[in-house]
Design an enzyme around this catalytic site. Structure first.
Site, PDB file in Angstrom:
ATOM      1  N   LYS A  71       0.838  -1.209   0.000  1.00 29.57           N
ATOM      2  CA  LYS A  71       0.000   0.000   0.000  1.00 29.57           C
ATOM      3  C   LYS A  71       0.873   1.260   0.000  1.00 29.57           C
ATOM      4  O   LYS A  71       1.951   1.275   0.603  1.00 29.57           O
ATOM      5  CB  LYS A  71      -0.897  -0.053   1.243  1.00 29.57           C
ATOM      6  N   SER A 146      -9.798   1.463   3.319  1.00 32.98           N
ATOM      7  CA  SER A 146      -8.980   2.286   2.457  1.00 32.98           C
ATOM      8  C   SER A 146      -7.953   1.516   1.643  1.00 32.98           C
ATOM      9  O   SER A 146      -7.406   2.042   0.680  1.00 32.98           O
ATOM     10  CB  SER A 146      -8.241   3.317   3.305  1.00 32.98           C
ATOM     11  N   SER A 170      -9.746  -1.142   7.423  1.00 34.19           N
ATOM     12  CA  SER A 170      -9.306  -0.971   6.037  1.00 34.19           C
ATOM     13  C   SER A 170      -8.680  -2.173   5.364  1.00 34.19           C
ATOM     14  O   SER A 170      -8.365  -2.104   4.175  1.00 34.19           O
ATOM     15  CB  SER A 170      -8.317   0.179   5.953  1.00 34.19           C
TER      16      SER A 170
END
Ligand code: GLN
Length: 482
Positions: A71, A146, A170
């Site tokens: 990420k 997210s 997330s």
């Protein structure tokens, strides 16, 4: 079916050792998958060039030659790190996060930077400053957030593992939306060094994978004490995969969180998928106990306040002077601060900073922040108490399957409630795993969340793995990418 694309780490390792495929072929294969599908899926913000990756893929170790993706809020040395924000656009990290370094030491390579909500704030990957990500099961749907980009990459067969981050759900929510495994470890088990802070008292790096065993492998690599993170738990790394493979499964008592199922607002298809899963677990010899956790009903409100408060303080450093985008046209110092922050951050982040500063401000912090901390304590105690009677808790990861992109554009409260079943676990600092447990009639995955006591990863993996072995949900993949 494209077996290579949807192989687990374990299967890929076997293929490498039997010389069915070489590590360089694997690297080219997965990069090619990104070339084919990233434009429509939007899962990577950046893909690294093959030459720079080839050097890293030589390294032997537990992940030798097995590509993944990390990420965009986890530092990778000499690579950009933007948290999907214009605020950090162009910033190149001078160091590796501890998790990145540990993965690299075992031969794990990240093919690029996975898309995310800006600064990990959101539940749909729609707040990324660069582009959206799309759910491979239905491109009109959100992959969750997210860590949406990481989840999509694994679900669409572009990589077998990915790292995301969890503050309020997330990793688990996108894992549930995309039909894969998502782990949120115990707070402090995995180092946060090099993870850009959002809510420091809740942030943890999390793992996406196709199977529970792969999740155990990655956790074995990235967990363990780190002197560079003062909140890191003082315990040596464990080999969770070895423990999983050498375990005699005993019957467990599974606590069904009854107020997460018998409540308004949970989609009936989610309830029936969970009911079937409970039957499967019973047939495996586990006993079921109904428990109520009333404090989870206050979690979303407490999380809302705590996460905004911590975000406001963590993001204060991005002021155009110390860090981040600078408005070069500003004539005065206050203009410099104001215009840099206004220009660098997106709308959602700005809104959270304003709320965070408000709940911390003199005269309001008792009413909001201190009260939220009390609720947080109650939640943690309620979990602790409940784990005296049960080994594991079971609840939905999310009240419904993936929603359509844009669904909550005008209803931000509904977006904030996305964390309803996931954020209590972050507030309590305990571990949880989301695993696939069914599909809706329109073909969207449904996730089940198993929650363990503090440092209960071993038990979590054991029961999740056993369920996975008894079911086929993890073997389904989105048709368009097979
Ligand atoms: N949806 C939650 C939020 O926006 C959770 C985000 C996260 O876990 N990073 O705060």
């Amino acid at each position: 079916m494209n077996t290579l694309a949807f192989s687990s780490i374990d299967q890929l390792k076997r293929k490498i050792s039997s010389k069915e495929v070489s590590t360089s072929e694997l690297l080219s294969f997965f990069l090619r998958r990104f070339e084919m599908f990233n434009a429509e899926l939007g899962c990577a913000i950046e893909l690294f060039d093959q030459e720079s990756l080839s050097i890293d893929s030589q390294k032997t170790g537990l992940l030798h030659g097995i590509p993944g993706i990390i990420k965009d809020n986890i530092a990778m040395k000499n690579r950009k790190l933007a948290c999907a924000s214009h605020m950090l656009e162009g910033f190149v990290s001078p160091y590796d996060a501890t998790v990145t370094q540990r993965l690299k030491e075992q031969g794990g390579i990240s093919l690029g930077r996975a898309n995310m909500d800006e600064f990990a704030m959101g539940s749909s990957t729609e707040t990324s400053a660069f582009h959206k990500s799309f759910n491979p099961w239905n491109l009109a749907c959100s992959p969750g957030g997210s860590s949406g980009g990481s989840a999509v990459a694994v679900a669409a067969g572009l990589v077998p593992w990915a790292l995301g981050s969890e503050t309020g759900g997330s990793v688990r929510q996108p894992a549930a939306f995309c039909g894969i495994v998502g782990l949120k470890p115990t707070y402090g088990l995995v180092s946060r060094y090099g993870l850009v802070a959002y809510g420091s008292s809740v942030d943890q790096v999390g793992i996406f994978s196709r199977t529970v065993a792969d999740s155990a492998l990655i956790l074995s690599i990235i967990s363990g004490q780190d002197v560079r993170d003062s909140s890191s738990l003082q315990q040596p790394a464990k080999d969770y995969l070895h423990l999983l493979q050498n375990r005699q499964q005993r019957p467990m008592t599974i606590g069904i969180v009854i107020n997460s199922i018998e409540t308004d607002g949970v989609n009936p298809e989610v309830i029936s998928a969970l009911s079937a899963a409970i039957k499967t677990l019973e047939s495996l010899g586990h006993s079921i106990k109904h428990v109520a956790l009333p404090a989870i009903e206050d979690s979303a409100a407490a999380y809302f306040i705590i996460s905004r408060a911590e975000a406001a303080s963590n993001l204060a450093r991005f002021d155009g002077v110390r860090y981040g985008y600078r408005d070069k046209a500003a004539k005065t110092l206050s203009d410099l601060y104001m215009h840099s922050r206004a220009g660098g951050f997106g709308a959602e982040v700005k809104k959270r900073i304003v709320i965070g500063n408000y709940v911390l401000s003199a005269g309001h912090s008792d009413e909001f922040y201190q009260n939220a901390q009390k609720v947080r304590q109650e939640i943690a105690q309620e979990f602790e108490q409940t784990f005296k009677d049960v080994d594991i808790l079971l609840m939905p990861t999310h009240p419904a399957p993936a929603f359509k992109i844009g669904s909550f554009a005008t209803n931000t409260l509904q977006m904030d409630l996305q964390d309803y079943f996931t954020c209590p676990i972050n507030l309590a600092g305990i571990p949880a795993i989301s695993i696939p447990c069914g599909f809706s009639t329109d073909g969207m995955p449904i996730g089940m969340q198993l929650v363990g006591p503090h440092k209960g990863e071993e038990e979590l993996f054991a029961i999740a793995h056993q369920f996975e072995q008894a079911t086929d949900w993890h073997k389904r993949h989105p048709q368009a990418y097979m």
